[in-house]
Design a protein around this motif. Sequence first.
Motif, short mmCIF file in Angstrom:
data_model
loop_
_atom_site.label_atom_id
_atom_site.label_comp_id
_atom_site.label_asym_id
_atom_site.label_seq_id
_atom_site.Cartn_x
_atom_site.Cartn_y
_atom_site.Cartn_z
N ARG B 43 0.82 -1.21 0.00
CA ARG B 43 0.00 0.00 0.00
C ARG B 43 0.85 1.27 0.00
N CYS B 44 2.09 1.15 0.46
CA CYS B 44 2.94 2.34 0.62
C CYS B 44 3.28 2.93 -0.74
N LEU B 45 3.19 4.23 -0.87
CA LEU B 45 3.44 4.92 -2.15
C LEU B 45 4.91 5.23 -2.36
N LYS B 46 5.75 4.94 -1.38
CA LYS B 46 7.18 5.27 -1.45
C LYS B 46 7.38 6.73 -1.85
N CYS B 47 6.78 7.58 -1.14
CA CYS B 47 6.81 9.02 -1.45
C CYS B 47 8.26 9.53 -1.54
N LYS B 48 8.51 10.47 -2.45
CA LYS B 48 9.86 11.06 -2.59
C LYS B 48 10.18 11.86 -1.33
N LYS B 49 9.17 12.66 -0.88
CA LYS B 49 9.35 13.41 0.36
C LYS B 49 8.40 12.81 1.40
N PRO B 50 8.82 11.73 2.02
CA PRO B 50 7.87 11.00 2.87
C PRO B 50 7.47 11.78 4.12
N SER B 51 6.21 12.13 4.21
CA SER B 51 5.75 12.91 5.37
C SER B 51 5.75 12.04 6.64
N CYS B 52 5.64 10.72 6.44
CA CYS B 52 5.67 9.83 7.61
C CYS B 52 6.97 10.00 8.38
N VAL B 53 8.09 10.12 7.66
CA VAL B 53 9.40 10.21 8.31
C VAL B 53 9.49 11.51 9.11
N PRO B 61 13.79 5.48 8.46
CA PRO B 61 13.60 5.51 7.00
C PRO B 61 12.43 4.61 6.59
N ILE B 62 11.22 5.12 6.74
CA ILE B 62 10.02 4.28 6.64
C ILE B 62 9.81 3.70 5.23
N PRO B 63 9.75 4.53 4.17
CA PRO B 63 9.49 3.91 2.86
C PRO B 63 10.57 2.89 2.49
N GLN B 64 11.80 3.15 2.91
CA GLN B 64 12.88 2.21 2.58
C GLN B 64 12.64 0.85 3.25
N PHE B 65 12.31 0.87 4.53
CA PHE B 65 12.16 -0.45 5.18
C PHE B 65 10.90 -1.16 4.67
N ILE B 66 9.89 -0.36 4.33
CA ILE B 66 8.67 -1.01 3.81
C ILE B 66 8.96 -1.64 2.44
N SER B 67 9.75 -0.95 1.61
CA SER B 67 10.12 -1.52 0.31
C SER B 67 10.87 -2.83 0.49
N SER B 104 0.99 11.28 9.97
CA SER B 104 1.47 12.15 8.90
C SER B 104 1.45 11.47 7.54
N CYS B 105 1.15 10.20 7.49
CA CYS B 105 1.18 9.46 6.21
C CYS B 105 0.19 10.05 5.23
N ILE B 106 0.67 10.21 4.00
CA ILE B 106 -0.12 10.87 2.96
C ILE B 106 -1.44 10.14 2.69
N LEU B 107 -1.41 8.82 2.83
CA LEU B 107 -2.64 8.06 2.57
C LEU B 107 -3.73 8.37 3.59
N GLY B 108 -3.31 8.88 4.73
CA GLY B 108 -4.28 9.20 5.76
C GLY B 108 -5.12 10.41 5.41
N PRO B 113 -4.05 5.52 6.76
CA PRO B 113 -2.59 5.49 6.58
C PRO B 113 -2.06 4.06 6.53
N VAL B 114 -0.84 3.92 6.01
CA VAL B 114 -0.16 2.63 6.04
C VAL B 114 0.02 2.22 7.51
N ALA B 115 -0.14 0.93 7.80
CA ALA B 115 0.01 0.44 9.18
C ALA B 115 1.50 0.29 9.49
N ILE B 116 2.16 1.44 9.65
CA ILE B 116 3.62 1.45 9.78
C ILE B 116 4.07 0.72 11.05
N GLY B 117 3.34 0.95 12.14
CA GLY B 117 3.71 0.32 13.41
C GLY B 117 3.64 -1.20 13.30
S1 SF4 Z 1 4.15 5.35 4.80
FE1 SF4 Z 1 2.71 6.85 3.90
S2 SF4 Z 1 3.83 8.83 3.89
FE2 SF4 Z 1 5.34 7.20 4.28
S3 SF4 Z 1 6.16 6.77 2.25
FE3 SF4 Z 1 4.50 5.28 2.57
S4 SF4 Z 1 2.66 6.28 1.75
FE4 SF4 Z 1 4.24 7.87 1.90
#
Ligand code: SF4
Lengths: 278, 465
Positions: B43-53, B61-67, B104-108, B113-117
């Motif tokens: 689901r993560c969009l791997k944003c260039k400027k990740p607001s989650c971080v 480094p959230i998008p990196q570890f999710i990738s 802060s995740c953009i999808l939110g 939002p992505v379930a980062i936790g």
């Molecule tokens: S977790 Fe959300 S804000 Fe962070 S990179 Fe993925 S989609 Fe973007």
Amino acid sequence: MYEILKREEIAENIILNEIKAADIAAKAKPGQFVLVKANEQGERIPLTISMSDKSKGTITIIYMVVGKSTKIFSSLDKGDFFEDVIGPLGMPTHIEKLDRVICVGGGTGIAVLYPIAKGFVEKGSNVDVILGARNKNLLILKDEMDNISKNLMICTDDGSDGRKGFVTDALKDELEKEKADLVVAIGPVMMMKAVSELTKKYNVKTLVSLNPIMIDGTGMCGCCRVSIGGKTKFACVDGPEFDGHEVDFNELQMRLRAYLDREKKSLEDYNCKISGNR
Amino acid sequence: MADKAKKIPRQKMPEQKPEIRRSNFKEVPFGFDKETALLEASRCLKCKKPSCVEGCPVSVPIPQFISLILEEKFDDAIAEIRKKNFLPAVCGRVCPQENQCEGSCILGKKGTPVAIGALERFAADLEINAGKKDVCLNVKKTGRKVAVVGSGPSGLTVAGDLALKGYDVTVFEAFHKAGGVLVYGIPEFRLPKTIVEYEIEKLKSCGVKFVLNYVIGKIKTINDLFEEGFDAVYIGVGAGLPSFLNIEGENFNGVFSANEYLTRANLMKAYDSDYDTPIAVGDNVVVVGAGNVAMDAARTALRLGGKNVSIVYRRSREEMPARAEELHHAEEEGIDFKLLTNPVKVLGDENGRIKGVECIKMELGEPDDSGRRRPVEIKGSEFVIDCDLMIIAVGSGANPVLTRSEKDLALTKRGYVEADSETGKTSVKGVWAGGDIVTGQATVIMAMGAGRKAATDIDRYLSEL
Ligand code: SF4
Ligand SMILES: Cc1cc2nc3c(=O)[nH]c(=O)nc-3n(C[C@H](O)[C@H](O)[C@H](O)COP(=O)(O)OP(=O)(O)OC[C@H]3O[C@@H](n4cnc5c(N)ncnc54)[C@H](O)[C@@H]3O)c2cc1C
Ligand code: FES
């Protein structure tokens, strides 16, 4: 792990343990205590450091066997270990040179009183000691106290040693005889209460040492809270000594009863377990 | 990509059913399995400027570890997280994600939002289950010694960071177990103690020494530590001084601070009948406060056999500071929320046991300093809640045991240690501080972040010596 170097039953049901704990011994001062836990499942029990020997690196604790935890402690022999000993905790007694200090001890409180009395003697104070017990078999540290005090007076409930009666009777006579600068009273809550009420009449400053239930001993839980002059204090960090004229003894007595039922049951269960007849 | 994210809903961790878990101490959510984790990671969009971080206090480094999870490179994923976060299995479980990364995740913005936790927890648990400990082989020793006082998240972070840099680190802990709030405060059903033990074992395998039952300020002063050859000291002793309400009757038996109640239950394992430490079990329990600590206390009292457990809070739902997940779990388990209600007096019986608490209803007035609307009493609205157990969880202050013995250490008016917010440096040379003893009770991640900054500065200081 803290090794037990000595185990002695110094009076009926009263055990003395000398424990190897060099770092604690190096810092221990009169009035301070340790928390002792026998094993992984054990409770943390506060016990005063009755004696400490810097050169040997040992501390001595004295306790009456009353519940499951002290029963377990008492089952440990020389060469066995306590899993945890934490200390020295609490504020040390403020010890100074005074013309006359009367130290009043009852029951195992005498073990708490001994290092304090000794401290005052070593500072050059004149120390009179009044000890009380139900009977002579329950009296501890009599010789040790005799060695350091100017006068030693014994009171037993049944008259089996010294004077028949309460420590307050002897104290009253002493206060009538000659002025005292300080009374230090340590023993059962109701004894400390009676002493404090008496000394208030004579306007003599009085220190008592309180023994509420404790967990951490470092001011983190508030379980040891006591009311002093209407304010809540934590006995483990602000005490255990307080001005006897300010202490709410009734509240302390009430709080000490918090787990009475549960403690009785846990001792019964333990006794059944060790005697094998469940 | 965006379309795909819309199609896949946010994945939920399976969890124990409320009616079952309300009487056991096992962890509530089970964690993602691989398939669910991959689905969620996709689901993560791997944003260039990740607001989650930006929302993460330590910039994981959230998008990196999710990738990396998505590519099934799980070892690399956890290594990526560990670059910034020293305790990922803990943070995945206890961070207030909704106010941080996920908030802060953009999808939110438009959806969920992505379930980062949950993903962080997934990666960290894989590592723990594999039992890997060999993180610090071949570290060159510097020959310098560092003392860490307190083994909570901030102390553990300093210890880990400096051990990896080759320092000889000793952690001194007052309790008989290491871990700070993670072992004595946060309950097993939220944070299994095996996780904390794993992290501590790992530090030990890196050569960190743990000295337990050691209350600094009592058995040794900081000066003693320097005299014994330590080159730097980090103070991370937490904010463990329980606040009470200062109302009449608070000393009746059956009234506890949350610290006491939770310490009995967690550290001393009073919930396990093989352990000797007693704990009070109430039929009708009142817990005062609405933070994580209050939720933990209420849910612990429930699990110990409480029939009716209520949270009493003087403000309204919006102001409740607990993590969203904890509130949700507490409600599911049947905890009753009595909001806009404030205790004024504890009632006791002739034996000194609590029998009820008198409360007064509140309404919200003008905003106060914190920006929240100030609760004011509604005159004449007093009423009594019958209860046999009351737990007070209204915050904590600075514990004075250490600071009392250190006369040179500059403190704030409220007794916290004054430390530079960028480096953790205190007024005493060679002494750093961080975590709750500097900020007041905050969060695990903030305490860790402070530890990391201090470790960097300690390293700089010691390499210039
Ligand atoms: S977790 Fe959300 S804000 Fe962070 S990179 Fe993925 S989609 Fe973007
Ligand atoms: C019940 C509870 C639930 C919480 N839930 C959450 C949550 O869900 N999410 C979240 O992010 N945060 C939560 N928190 C807050 C979080 O746990 C703290 O902010 C964090 O643990 C602070 O870390 P620390 O390292 O500064 O101190 P602590 O974790 O408090 O550790 C300090 C350690 O120092 C030891 N110590 C104290 N004095 C001395 C001394 N003189 N000598 C030696 N050792 C000493 C203490 O025994 C303790 O082990 C919770 C707190 C509590 C109490
Ligand atoms: S024993 Fe916990 S505060 Fe005193």
